[in-house]
Design an enzyme around this catalytic site. Structure first.
Site, mmCIF file in Angstrom:
data_model
loop_
_atom_site.group_PDB
_atom_site.id
_atom_site.type_symbol
_atom_site.label_atom_id
_atom_site.label_comp_id
_atom_site.label_asym_id
_atom_site.label_seq_id
_atom_site.Cartn_x
_atom_site.Cartn_y
_atom_site.Cartn_z
ATOM 1 N N GLY A 33 0.822 -1.213 0.000
ATOM 2 C CA GLY A 33 0.000 0.000 0.000
ATOM 3 C C GLY A 33 0.843 1.244 0.000
ATOM 4 O O GLY A 33 2.060 1.189 -0.229
ATOM 5 N N ASN A 34 0.214 2.368 0.221
ATOM 6 C CA ASN A 34 0.929 3.644 0.258
ATOM 7 C C ASN A 34 0.306 4.524 1.334
ATOM 8 O O ASN A 34 -0.676 4.148 1.964
ATOM 9 C CB ASN A 34 0.907 4.313 -1.120
ATOM 10 C CG ASN A 34 -0.499 4.618 -1.582
ATOM 11 O OD1 ASN A 34 -1.166 5.480 -1.025
ATOM 12 N ND2 ASN A 34 -0.971 3.879 -2.586
ATOM 13 N N ARG A 35 0.887 5.688 1.534
ATOM 14 C CA ARG A 35 0.512 6.525 2.675
ATOM 15 C C ARG A 35 -0.572 7.552 2.356
ATOM 16 O O ARG A 35 -0.801 8.464 3.134
ATOM 17 C CB ARG A 35 1.760 7.218 3.223
ATOM 18 C CG ARG A 35 2.819 6.223 3.698
ATOM 19 C CD ARG A 35 4.049 6.939 4.237
ATOM 20 N NE ARG A 35 3.711 7.796 5.359
ATOM 21 C CZ ARG A 35 4.232 8.994 5.593
ATOM 22 N NH1 ARG A 35 5.105 9.504 4.747
ATOM 23 N NH2 ARG A 35 3.874 9.687 6.640
ATOM 24 N N SER A 36 -1.237 7.429 1.232
ATOM 25 C CA SER A 36 -2.282 8.411 0.924
ATOM 26 C C SER A 36 -3.474 8.259 1.880
ATOM 27 O O SER A 36 -3.982 7.161 2.081
ATOM 28 C CB SER A 36 -2.763 8.222 -0.517
ATOM 29 O OG SER A 36 -3.802 9.136 -0.787
#
Ligand code: CTP
Ligand code: CA
Length: 227
Positions: A33-36
């Site tokens: 995943g990512n930090r958005s």
């Protein structure tokens, strides 16, 4: 510039916004995943609705609540988000790709949890490229439709940041690109934002900083100013 309020300067417009970050499953219990957080995209959806637009929010793992008064489509992976955006964009006047879409996904989703005792001291993953949703939407653009992309960049130098943005909007074929600087403590999951908006010619059409709500309104102003 347009002012937010009762005037409803987006009345009659259909707006679709993607927000959040995709998660690409690895096995039944893990994902990449990512930090958005989804905050900026959600703020754009809320601001567009407040200005009278009919809004569809295509969400991927939002860390904030979706606003009232928008039609919510929940997605998980990049491929799901692509399908939802393609569907919603077919009848939209304005398309905003604020979601952080995973560039790659694991080449296979394991049926069973990856076990350490079946691995050595290292684990290698093979990732395959996801489709570029924004470029696909821009290529399929309907007459008069406005396509807006985002670029989250860690480049600190302003000129270098702009150069990356200008190159990116050209590659994607979008009408506007919102460039924002991100770092470990900037951009993601924060309440404020600092953006530069460029058009297809690479001209700066707007610069905004402040709350994600006020930045959202300035981005919508820049979209309306294209007409
Ligand atoms: N985007 C997309 N589909 C992808 C990757 C990105 O639609 N598979 C969209 C994002 O939603 C954003 C824009 O493209 O609006 C720019 O995303 P960004 O990650 O900055 O650009 P990339 O082309 O992926 O390049 P890189 O990450 O290597 O900088
Ligand atoms: Ca990317």
């Amino acid at each position: 510039t347009a002012k937010r309020g009762a005037s409803g300067d987006l009345a009659g417009r259909r707006v679709v916004v993607s927000a959040g970050g995709t998660r690409e499953p690895l096995d039944p219990v893990r994902f990449l995943g990512n930090r958005s957080s989804g905050k900026q995209g959600v703020a754009i959806a809320a601001a567009a609705a407040a200005r009278g637009a009919a809004v569809t929010l295509v969400a991927a793992h939002l860390e904030v609540a979706a606003p009232d008064g928008v039609s919510l489509v929940e997605t998980g992976t990049a491929l799901e988000l692509e399908a939802a955006m393609t569907d919603a964009a077919a009848s939209a006047d304005i398309v905003v790709m604020a979601a952080a879409v995973a560039d790659y996904r694991p080449d296979q989703v394991r049926d069973a949890k990856i076990k350490k005792d079946q691995q050595g001291e290292t684990l290698e993953l093979v990732l395959v490229k996801n489709p570029d949703v924004l470029a696909g939407l821009a290529a399929a653009r309907r007459d008069g439709q406005v396509i807006v992309g985002f670029a989250a960049e860690t480049e600190a130098d302003r000129d270098a940041l702009l150069a990356i943005g200008r190159d990116k909007i050209a590659r994607k074929g979008a009408d506007l690109l919102v460039i924002n600087r991100v770092g470990w403590a900037q951009g993601f999951a924060t309440d404020g934002n600092d953006v530069v908006v460029v058009n297809r010619s690479g001209d700066i059409v707007s610069e905004a900083s402040g709350s994600k709500t006020s930045v959202a309104d300035r981005i919508l102003d820049a979209i309306l100013a294209l007409d």
